[in-house]
Design a protein around this motif. Structure first.
Motif, short mmCIF file in Angstrom:
data_model
loop_
_atom_site.label_atom_id
_atom_site.label_comp_id
_atom_site.label_asym_id
_atom_site.label_seq_id
_atom_site.Cartn_x
_atom_site.Cartn_y
_atom_site.Cartn_z
N ALA A 217 0.83 -1.21 0.00
CA ALA A 217 0.00 0.00 0.00
C ALA A 217 0.86 1.26 0.00
O ALA A 217 0.58 2.23 -0.72
CB ALA A 217 -0.93 0.00 1.21
N ALA A 218 1.94 1.24 0.79
CA ALA A 218 2.83 2.39 0.86
C ALA A 218 3.50 2.63 -0.49
O ALA A 218 3.66 3.79 -0.91
CB ALA A 218 3.87 2.18 1.95
N SER A 222 2.93 5.91 -2.92
CA SER A 222 4.12 6.75 -2.80
C SER A 222 4.19 7.77 -3.93
O SER A 222 4.26 7.40 -5.12
CB SER A 222 5.39 5.88 -2.80
OG SER A 222 6.54 6.68 -2.90
N ALA A 223 4.23 9.03 -3.56
CA ALA A 223 4.36 10.08 -4.57
C ALA A 223 5.72 10.00 -5.25
O ALA A 223 5.85 10.34 -6.44
CB ALA A 223 4.17 11.45 -3.92
N SER A 229 9.33 10.85 -13.43
CA SER A 229 10.78 10.88 -13.64
C SER A 229 11.46 9.70 -12.97
O SER A 229 12.52 9.24 -13.42
CB SER A 229 11.37 12.19 -13.12
OG SER A 229 11.24 12.28 -11.72
N VAL A 230 10.88 9.19 -11.89
CA VAL A 230 11.42 8.00 -11.24
C VAL A 230 10.95 6.75 -11.96
O VAL A 230 11.74 5.84 -12.22
CB VAL A 230 10.98 7.95 -9.75
CG1 VAL A 230 11.41 6.64 -9.11
CG2 VAL A 230 11.57 9.13 -8.98
N MET A 231 9.67 6.71 -12.32
CA MET A 231 9.09 5.52 -12.94
C MET A 231 9.79 5.14 -14.25
O MET A 231 9.94 3.95 -14.55
CB MET A 231 7.60 5.73 -13.19
CG MET A 231 6.76 5.81 -11.91
SD MET A 231 5.03 6.17 -12.25
CE MET A 231 4.53 4.68 -13.12
N ILE A 302 13.90 4.15 0.47
CA ILE A 302 13.95 4.19 -0.99
C ILE A 302 13.46 5.56 -1.49
O ILE A 302 14.04 6.14 -2.42
CB ILE A 302 13.12 3.05 -1.57
CG1 ILE A 302 13.75 1.71 -1.17
CG2 ILE A 302 13.02 3.15 -3.09
CD1 ILE A 302 12.85 0.53 -1.28
N GLU A 303 12.42 6.07 -0.87
CA GLU A 303 11.93 7.40 -1.24
C GLU A 303 13.01 8.45 -0.99
O GLU A 303 13.23 9.33 -1.83
CB GLU A 303 10.67 7.72 -0.44
CG GLU A 303 9.46 6.88 -0.84
CD GLU A 303 8.27 7.13 0.08
OE1 GLU A 303 7.12 6.99 -0.40
OE2 GLU A 303 8.49 7.45 1.27
#
Length: 311
Positions: A217-218, A222-223, A229-231, A302-303
């Protein structure tokens, strides 16, 4: 699910004492014969910087503790709390110093067999147990090395420490992560090392566990991980390593479409023990060469990595 241990960290209090000076007792317990207490070392007045004061306290932390008095084993408010605060302090000094201090501490505990066993067990519970909020493999490693090498260690403890060190040595940060085969819903099999991406996030999970549900879920919400740009530079491999294939089938639609949804058809990861999966979920962040950037990380770790990284 990762649970919170019995004793919460009071290390910030210790750090305050380090900064302000003075000899302080963390706790004291009176029994029928005497008062058992733990007393911090008194920092010399000529040491003014917080770093010097902290280093002194860490090096002299056990100066007033009687390692031969087994009565301390029965007063966790004194002894266990002192160990918890010590662990917290060690996390704020260089690894070269913490390693030296931990080995010295284990030598001191070796003066009494029961004390050695207590220190070995308590360090392992707080530093190596996956449910401990203080878990720190780097701090536990010198303890494990000591236990393996010491002639005073019983066979069961030595064997357990040897296995712990084996797990710690797997997939260290900076090393190339172990490769494995994953199976897609279509039945097609691929190798993890063949994933072509600047970053790969490995999620070892079991959908039946509460902690895995929370982590999924997190990650979904997660924004950072859902930032375009991360994806475009991150591949997420959700990997179910257990044998109940029907569990994975039942929950496989919970995995987002953009992730690689997979399971271990041959149960290779578990049988060959090529990853430390004592607890689920487990997250590893890898770079383009499949070198480990983060090991057994939390979603927040990770964020933070991507927030601080210029992509």
């Amino acid at each position: 699910m990762r649970k919170v241990c019995r004793y919460m960290v009071e290390g910030l209090c210790c750090l305050f004492l380090v900064a302000c000076g003075g000899q302080q007792k963390t706790a004291s317990v009176t029994d029928d014969k005497k008062t058992l207490a733990f007393t911090l070392p008194e920092v010399p007045v000529m040491l003014q910087s917080p770093e010097d004061r902290l280093n002194f306290v860490v090096q002299h932390y056990w100066d007033h503790f009687d390692f031969t008095d087994t009565a301390y084993l029965h007063v966790p408010d004194v002894t266990e709390q002192a160990l918890v605060d010590y662990i917290d302090l060690l996390g704020h000094v260089p690894s070269s110093l913490s390693d030296t201090c931990l080995i010295r501490t284990m030598h001191q505990a070796s003066q009494e067999g029961k004390m050695l066993g207590y220190f070995a067990q308590t360090f392992r519970r707080y530093l190596f147990d996956p449910n401990s909020p203080l878990r720190n493999e780097n701090l536990y490693e010198p303890v494990g090395r000591f236990l393996v090498a010491s002639s005073l260690t019983d066979e069961a403890t030595r064997s357990r420490a040897w296995h712990d060190l084996k797990l710690i040595g797997m997939n260290r940060v900076g090393s190339v992560a172990a490769d494995f085969v994953y199976t897609l819903p279509s039945g097609e099999q691929k190798r993890m090392h063949e994933i072509c991406s600047p970053y790969t996030l490995l999620l070892f999970y079991n959908p039946d566990c509460h902690g895995c549900t929370e982590t999924l879920a997190a990650m979904k919400n997660s924004a950072v991980l859902n930032n375009p740009s991360v994806m475009k530079r991150l591949k997420i491999l959700a990997f179910y390593p257990d044998e109940e294939h029907e569990v994975w089938e039942r929950y496989r639609n919970e995995i987002p479409d953009g992730w690689i949804n997979s399971y271990d058809k041959e149960l290779t990861v578990l049988t060959e023990e090529c990853y430390d999966l004592k607890a689920m979920p487990t997250l590893y962040l890898l770079d383009k060469d499949k070198k480990v950037l983060l090991k057994d990380a939390a979603v927040r770790d990770i964020e933070d990595y991507f927030e601080n990284k210029s992509l």
